[in-house]
Design a protein around this motif. Structure first.
Motif, PDB file in Angstrom:
ATOM      1  N   MET A   1       0.874  -1.180   0.147  1.00  0.00           N
ATOM      2  CA  MET A   1       0.381  -0.026   0.037  1.00  0.00           C
ATOM      3  C   MET A   1       1.062   1.066   0.025  1.00  0.00           C
ATOM      4  SD  MET A   1      -2.956   1.066   2.709  1.00  0.00           S
ATOM      5  CE  MET A   1      -1.526   1.311   4.252  1.00  0.00           C
ATOM      6  N   ALA A   2       0.678   2.217  -1.141  1.00  0.00           N
ATOM      7  CA  ALA A   2       1.295   3.135  -1.280  1.00  0.00           C
ATOM      8  C   ALA A   2       0.585   5.402  -0.136  1.00  0.00           C
ATOM      9  CB  ALA A   2       1.783   3.917  -2.202  1.00  0.00           C
ATOM     10  N   MET A   3       1.226   5.649  -0.048  1.00  0.00           N
ATOM     11  CA  MET A   3       1.015   6.151   0.799  1.00  0.00           C
ATOM     12  C   MET A   3       1.863   7.754   0.057  1.00  0.00           C
ATOM     13  SD  MET A   3       0.524   4.880   4.751  1.00  0.00           S
ATOM     14  CE  MET A   3       2.242   4.466   4.671  1.00  0.00           C
ATOM     15  N   ILE A   4       1.046   9.502   1.035  1.00  0.00           N
ATOM     16  CA  ILE A   4       1.574  10.452   0.238  1.00  0.00           C
ATOM     17  C   ILE A   4       1.293  11.293   1.468  1.00  0.00           C
ATOM     18  CG2 ILE A   4       1.218  12.507  -0.800  1.00  0.00           C
ATOM     19  CD1 ILE A   4      -0.139  10.733  -3.271  1.00  0.00           C
ATOM     20  N   PHE A   5       2.685  12.011   2.194  1.00  0.00           N
ATOM     21  CA  PHE A   5       2.582  12.353   3.134  1.00  0.00           C
ATOM     22  C   PHE A   5       3.020  13.901   2.776  1.00  0.00           C
ATOM     23  CE2 PHE A   5       4.946   8.541   4.857  1.00  0.00           C
ATOM     24  CZ  PHE A   5       4.006   7.964   5.457  1.00  0.00           C
ATOM     25  N   ALA A   6       2.872  14.548   1.935  1.00  0.00           N
ATOM     26  CA  ALA A   6       3.000  15.394   1.401  1.00  0.00           C
ATOM     27  C   ALA A   6       3.107  15.753  -0.013  1.00  0.00           C
ATOM     28  CB  ALA A   6       4.203  16.691   1.978  1.00  0.00           C
ATOM     29  N   PRO A   7       3.009  16.289  -0.460  1.00  0.00           N
ATOM     30  CA  PRO A   7       1.970  18.021   0.011  1.00  0.00           C
ATOM     31  C   PRO A   7       0.786  18.085   0.559  1.00  0.00           C
ATOM     32  CG  PRO A   7       1.786  17.817  -2.300  1.00  0.00           C
ATOM     33  CD  PRO A   7       2.142  17.084  -1.868  1.00  0.00           C
ATOM     34  N   THR A   8       0.149  18.704   1.236  1.00  0.00           N
ATOM     35  CA  THR A   8      -1.236  18.232   1.866  1.00  0.00           C
ATOM     36  C   THR A   8      -1.754  18.158   0.931  1.00  0.00           C
ATOM     37  OG1 THR A   8      -0.268  19.566   4.002  1.00  0.00           O
ATOM     38  CG2 THR A   8      -2.579  19.464   3.331  1.00  0.00           C
ATOM     39  N   ALA A   9      -3.124  16.980   0.779  1.00  0.00           N
ATOM     40  CA  ALA A   9      -4.256  18.186   0.306  1.00  0.00           C
ATOM     41  C   ALA A   9      -5.073  18.790   0.294  1.00  0.00           C
ATOM     42  CB  ALA A   9      -5.453  16.371   0.512  1.00  0.00           C
ATOM     43  N   GLU A  10      -5.303  19.387  -1.405  1.00  0.00           N
ATOM     44  CA  GLU A  10      -6.023  20.568  -1.732  1.00  0.00           C
ATOM     45  C   GLU A  10      -5.546  21.951  -1.271  1.00  0.00           C
ATOM     46  OE1 GLU A  10      -8.910  20.254  -3.054  1.00  0.00           O
ATOM     47  OE2 GLU A  10      -9.353  18.159  -2.569  1.00  0.00           O
ATOM     48  N   ALA A  11      -4.094  21.917  -1.124  1.00  0.00           N
ATOM     49  CA  ALA A  11      -3.125  22.860  -0.545  1.00  0.00           C
ATOM     50  C   ALA A  11      -2.386  23.833  -2.093  1.00  0.00           C
ATOM     51  CB  ALA A  11      -2.083  22.450  -0.284  1.00  0.00           C
ATOM     52  N   SER A  12      -2.318  24.753  -2.305  1.00  0.00           N
ATOM     53  CA  SER A  12      -1.914  25.482  -3.334  1.00  0.00           C
ATOM     54  C   SER A  12      -0.401  25.336  -3.062  1.00  0.00           C
ATOM     55  CB  SER A  12      -1.849  26.701  -2.697  1.00  0.00           C
ATOM     56  OG  SER A  12      -3.784  26.981  -3.038  1.00  0.00           O
ATOM     57  N   VAL A  13       0.637  24.989  -4.600  1.00  0.00           N
ATOM     58  CA  VAL A  13       1.475  24.651  -4.658  1.00  0.00           C
ATOM     59  C   VAL A  13       1.688  25.707  -5.536  1.00  0.00           C
ATOM     60  CG1 VAL A  13       1.627  22.451  -3.806  1.00  0.00           C
ATOM     61  CG2 VAL A  13       1.341  23.108  -6.428  1.00  0.00           C
ATOM     62  N   PRO A  14       3.559  26.095  -5.458  1.00  0.00           N
ATOM     63  CA  PRO A  14       3.654  27.376  -6.375  1.00  0.00           C
ATOM     64  C   PRO A  14       3.763  26.587  -8.125  1.00  0.00           C
ATOM     65  CG  PRO A  14       4.959  27.162  -4.550  1.00  0.00           C
ATOM     66  CD  PRO A  14       4.056  26.121  -4.125  1.00  0.00           C
ATOM     67  N   LEU A  15       3.841  27.965  -8.878  1.00  0.00           N
ATOM     68  CA  LEU A  15       3.375  27.222 -10.397  1.00  0.00           C
ATOM     69  C   LEU A  15       5.113  27.755 -10.367  1.00  0.00           C
ATOM     70  CD1 LEU A  15       2.002  27.088 -12.951  1.00  0.00           C
ATOM     71  CD2 LEU A  15       1.698  29.715 -13.110  1.00  0.00           C
ATOM     72  N   ASN A  16       5.233  26.522 -11.674  1.00  0.00           N
ATOM     73  CA  ASN A  16       6.886  26.692 -12.343  1.00  0.00           C
ATOM     74  C   ASN A  16       7.867  26.338 -11.085  1.00  0.00           C
ATOM     75  OD1 ASN A  16       5.889  26.215 -14.690  1.00  0.00           O
ATOM     76  ND2 ASN A  16       5.259  28.590 -14.630  1.00  0.00           N
ATOM     77  N   GLU A  17       7.648  25.993  -9.446  1.00  0.00           N
ATOM     78  CA  GLU A  17       8.836  25.753  -9.021  1.00  0.00           C
ATOM     79  C   GLU A  17       9.056  23.969  -8.869  1.00  0.00           C
ATOM     80  OE1 GLU A  17       8.995  28.471  -5.847  1.00  0.00           O
ATOM     81  OE2 GLU A  17       8.141  29.932  -6.661  1.00  0.00           O
ATOM     82  N   PRO A  18      10.448  23.786  -8.054  1.00  0.00           N
ATOM     83  CA  PRO A  18       9.622  22.450  -7.757  1.00  0.00           C
ATOM     84  C   PRO A  18       9.440  21.886  -6.108  1.00  0.00           C
ATOM     85  CG  PRO A  18      11.791  23.200  -7.420  1.00  0.00           C
ATOM     86  CD  PRO A  18      11.085  24.684  -8.335  1.00  0.00           C
ATOM     87  N   LEU A  19       8.138  20.902  -6.357  1.00  0.00           N
ATOM     88  CA  LEU A  19       7.340  20.418  -5.560  1.00  0.00           C
ATOM     89  C   LEU A  19       8.516  18.964  -4.996  1.00  0.00           C
ATOM     90  CD1 LEU A  19       4.718  20.794  -3.946  1.00  0.00           C
ATOM     91  CD2 LEU A  19       3.485  19.448  -5.395  1.00  0.00           C
ATOM     92  N   LEU A  20       8.232  18.847  -3.523  1.00  0.00           N
ATOM     93  CA  LEU A  20       9.120  17.398  -3.250  1.00  0.00           C
ATOM     94  C   LEU A  20       7.535  16.850  -2.702  1.00  0.00           C
ATOM     95  CD1 LEU A  20      10.307  15.643  -2.691  1.00  0.00           C
ATOM     96  CD2 LEU A  20      11.108  16.666   0.544  1.00  0.00           C
ATOM     97  N   VAL A  21       7.124  15.927  -4.138  1.00  0.00           N
ATOM     98  CA  VAL A  21       6.223  14.924  -2.811  1.00  0.00           C
ATOM     99  C   VAL A  21       6.820  14.124  -2.296  1.00  0.00           C
ATOM    100  CG1 VAL A  21       4.556  13.282  -3.870  1.00  0.00           C
ATOM    101  CG2 VAL A  21       4.865  15.307  -5.024  1.00  0.00           C
ATOM    102  N   VAL A  22       6.631  13.678  -0.917  1.00  0.00           N
ATOM    103  CA  VAL A  22       6.973  12.398   0.427  1.00  0.00           C
ATOM    104  C   VAL A  22       6.087  11.459   0.255  1.00  0.00           C
ATOM    105  CG1 VAL A  22       8.034  11.877   1.914  1.00  0.00           C
ATOM    106  CG2 VAL A  22       8.628  14.357   0.975  1.00  0.00           C
ATOM    107  N   GLY A  23       6.170  10.139   0.303  1.00  0.00           N
ATOM    108  CA  GLY A  23       4.962   9.041   0.504  1.00  0.00           C
ATOM    109  C   GLY A  23       5.959   8.498   1.665  1.00  0.00           C
ATOM    110  N   GLY A  24       5.019   6.649   1.584  1.00  0.00           N
ATOM    111  CA  GLY A  24       5.838   5.838   2.321  1.00  0.00           C
ATOM    112  C   GLY A  24       4.667   4.948   1.567  1.00  0.00           C
ATOM    113  N   ALA A  25       5.264   3.285   2.139  1.00  0.00           N
ATOM    114  CA  ALA A  25       4.912   2.318   1.212  1.00  0.00           C
ATOM    115  C   ALA A  25       4.862   0.811   2.116  1.00  0.00           C
ATOM    116  CB  ALA A  25       5.800   2.189  -0.407  1.00  0.00           C
ATOM    117  N   VAL A  26       4.293   0.397   2.809  1.00  0.00           N
ATOM    118  CA  VAL A  26       3.904  -0.957   3.519  1.00  0.00           C
ATOM    119  C   VAL A  26       3.192  -2.294   3.040  1.00  0.00           C
ATOM    120  CG1 VAL A  26       3.711  -0.052   5.507  1.00  0.00           C
ATOM    121  CG2 VAL A  26       1.670  -0.357   4.274  1.00  0.00           C
ATOM    122  N   ASN A  27       3.604  -3.004   3.135  1.00  0.00           N
ATOM    123  CA  ASN A  27       3.479  -4.152   2.671  1.00  0.00           C
ATOM    124  C   ASN A  27       3.227  -5.719   3.454  1.00  0.00           C
ATOM    125  OD1 ASN A  27       3.927  -6.904   0.404  1.00  0.00           O
ATOM    126  ND2 ASN A  27       2.731  -6.303  -0.073  1.00  0.00           N
TER     127      ASN A  27
END
Length: 250
Positions: free
Chosen positions: A1-27
């Motif tokens: 099972m995969a998970m996403i920790f960041a970014p927050t759901a429905e948050a506003s993120v900058p345009l044309n800038e790098p966005l770090l997506v962080v998650g986890g996974a368990v099995n």
């Protein structure tokens, strides 16, 4: 099972800038997770994320204004799992998701390993951040390294010291509460830091390689900062994270 920790759901993120997506996974399989895939086009195309154990991360470059949906799935030695997480953010938007109360900035582990730095010099370590609404910072959470003696936590705005709080020694994790909650507001960059007289801090290099958006906080690229000898920290090193997390109070 995969998970996403960041970014927050429905948050506003900058345009044309790098966005770090962080998650986890368990099995439950003995072989564990072998890879995590992500998609930004509703599952038409999948790309393998950088992974370390049960943590994964990827840097995206959102270039189209509007909603962006990120999907993730985990793979094991025997199967590719179904999509188990889907998160939508708003590129270039101004949405401010509601907060129920005190909110901790949680800097989850990424694919980069965390170490206890053997440095023994006096140093100020911190993180740069902005907030999307007015509120206050009543406390910080500090993850300790090998040095477990007394420290001093501080909050700065545009290089000016707003508050500081001495704290006794502790091991691993410590909450440090300021005497009075420190007011914060949009439009100002803050630094939350702590001073250790003998180094021995926790650090993760190659962490802040993209904006971290976790409502109400946004942390920029190279958000981790330090200064040897103490004082306002502004130096950076390999996008490092020094593991101090503020608490926001609406």
């Amino acid at each position: 099972m995969a998970m996403i920790f960041a970014p927050t759901a429905e948050a506003s993120v900058p345009l044309n800038e790098p966005l770090l997506v962080v998650g986890g996974a368990v099995n439950g399989e003995s072989g564990g997770i072998t890879e995590v895939d992500f998609s930004t086009d509703d599952g038409t195309n999948w790309t393998t994320a950088d992974a370390h154990g049960e943590r994964w991360s990827v840097v995206l470059w959102p270039s189209v204004p509007g909603p962006l949906t990120i999907k993730a799935r985990a793979r094991t030695a025997s199967t590719t799992g179904p999509v188990t997480v889907s998160r939508t953010v708003h590129v270039g938007g101004t949405t401010t998701p509601p907060l129920a109360g005190d909110t901790l900035l949680i800097l989850n582990e990424t694919h980069s390993p965390t170490i206890n730095d053997p440095d023994t010099e006096a140093v100020e370590l911190g993180v740069r951040l902005r907030v999307d609404r007015a509120g206050s910072i009543p406390a910080v959470i500090l993850y300790r390294g090998t040095y477990t003696g007394p420290v001093t936590a501080r909050i700065w705005a545009d290089g000016v010291l707003l508050a500081e709080q001495d704290a006794p020694g502790a091991a691993y994790v410590q909450r440090i509460t300021f005497g009075t909650p420190v007011p914060v507001a949009p439009g100002t960059e803050y630094v939350v830091s702590y001073y250790t007289p003998s180094g021995g801090y926790r650090a993760t290099q190659d962490y802040f390689t993209g904006n971290v958006v976790q409502t109400p906080f946004t942390l920029p690229v190279n958000a981790g900062v330090y200064r040897y000898g103490g004082g306002f920290p502004a130096d950076t090193w390999n996008a490092s994270n020094y593991w101090i997390e503020p608490i926001f109070r609406p």
